[in-house]
Design a protein around this motif. Structure first.
Motif: not given
Ligand SMILES: Cc1ncc(COP(=O)(O)O)c(C=O)c1O
Length: 399
Positions: A99, A177, A205, A208, A240
């Protein structure tokens, strides 16, 4: 060369009889099951067939013991990153993660102490600020600025004025996001300069980053320069891009050895291990065979966005759609409706029968906004638009 496959995004499988979070949590989140769910960031679009073909093939073997992430899986990601984002990553720089949010938390623990400050640029995906607070760090909020056309940009002056000796880490959301920005090279370079001057590590991060619409181009933060490489931890993955959150696999790229060692200390304490066999297989297939699918998906998503934009343009006194450069998340500026946040939510749930994320959940600057996930089939986007249009029309007619 084989013939180009044309993928069909006109319909998608029904998820109501699965454990899809988007559907299962409707009653809890919206007080009713009678909403079309357009909230959590996964797609109501079938995960590509080449992913399932690879998984089915692996299932022909009758043992599912502990497995290492094979080199071929990492190589598929490395080649993808080179092809799509012009960055060279070495295999030893990559670590498995189940994750991105967990990787972020490891970073917070590895590169700051309890009580230190961590920068987040709001409004932003809620785990950014939750992770800081839950790890007993102080939140340094560097709010994004909104421009005349509704788009957002960094506020460098605010950032510079707030940084002090306790500031250790910046959590960058790139692309962003929920505001849909793809950060330009000059913007990223200015962030880099500030971080270098103040000894701040960057967690970028980039989950996306494949969902960027032309002519915009994603620039990996670590690709800016050698200096950038040396202070960056990048999170990347297929969740994603290929609608594979259910396979729970992403990776962390850390080029600098000292940084990687520090990260590994916390990572190993938690015991991330190597994850699930079917995740390795699906991750590899997505990166290996996904180029055409992604290209066609982006065309489809952009046509959904255009349809939504046309709808908003018909009701300028109610909703302004934030210009989008990436992601399938529309950031709706509903402030002109003159409703408080509770009534705004009620409008979407009861009048439009749509389940959106409240803007307020992305920090207080999200007040008066709603986030709508438009990653759905062609059939479904028509339903969503028709539901929203009839709610807006009746509001207009009834004053
Ligand atoms: C910017 C961003 N980072 C991380 C995540 C979630 O990632 P993970 O499910 O791998 O923790 C999301 C999910 O919407 C996201 O939009």
């Amino acid at each position: 060369m084989g013939e180009k496959i044309i993928y069909d995004f006109s319909t998608s499988a029904c998820r109501k009889d699965t454990n899809a979070e988007k559907y299962t949590l409707r009653k809890e989140l919206f007080g009713t099951d009678d909403v079309n769910p357009v909230w959590v960031a996964d797609m109501d679009i079938n995960t590509p067939p080449f992913v399932f073909e690879a998984v089915k093939k692996r299932l022909e073997h009758p043992i599912m013991g502990y497995e290492e992430v094979p080199s071929s899986t990492w190589q598929a990601q490395i080649q993808w990153m080179k092809r799509h984002h012009k960055i060279e990553i070495k295999e030893e720089e990559l670590l498995y993660s189940h994750s991105v949010v967990a990787s972020m938390s490891v970073c917070i623990n590895a590169f700051s102490e309890v009580g230190d400050k961590v920068i987040v640029q709001t409004p932003v995906y809620p785990p950014f600020f939750h992770s800081v607070v839950h790890n007993d760090r102080k939140l340094l909020k560097n709010q994004l600025k909104q421009e005349e056309d509704g788009s957002y940009s960094f506020d460098f002056e605010d950032l510079k004025s707030k940084i002090d000796k306790e500031t250790k880490l910046l959590l960058l959301c790139s692309p962003h996001n929920p505001v849909g920005r793809v950060w330009r090279r000059e913007e990223l370079e200015e962030i880099l300069e500030i971080c270098l001057e103040n000894d701040i590590v960057v967690f970028s991060d980039e989950i996306h980053s494949d969902l960027v619409y032309a002519p915009n181009k994603h620039i990996p933060f670590a690709s800016l320069s050698d200096d950038a490489k040396n202070i960056t931890i990048t999170a990347i993955g297929v969740g994603k891009t290929f609608n594979m959150a259910g396979f729970a696999m992403s990776s962390v790229a850390i080029a600098n050895e000292a940084l990687r060692e520090k990260f590994l200390k916390v990572y190993n304490q938690i015991h991330f291990a190597q994850g699930a066999t079917l995740s390795h297989v699906s991750f590899e297939a997505a990166y290996r065979y996904g180029d055409d699918w992604l290209e066609q998906l982006k065309d489809h998503l952009y046509s959904n966005y255009t349809a939504l934009k046309e709808l908003c343009a018909r009701y300028p006194a109610y909703i302004k759609l934030t210009p989008i450069e990436a992601t399938y998340l529309a950031w709706l500026d509903c402030r002109a409706m003159g409703l408080n946040n509770k009534k705004l939510r009620k409008f979407f749930i009861e009048d439009a029968k749509l389940g959106l994320n409240a803007g307020l959940s992305f920090s207080k600057e999200g007040s008066g906004f709603m986030r709508l996930n438009f990653a759905v089939s062609s059939v479904k986007i028509l339903q969503i638009i028709s539901q929203l249009e009839s709610a807006l029309k009746s509001r207009e007619e009834n004053g």
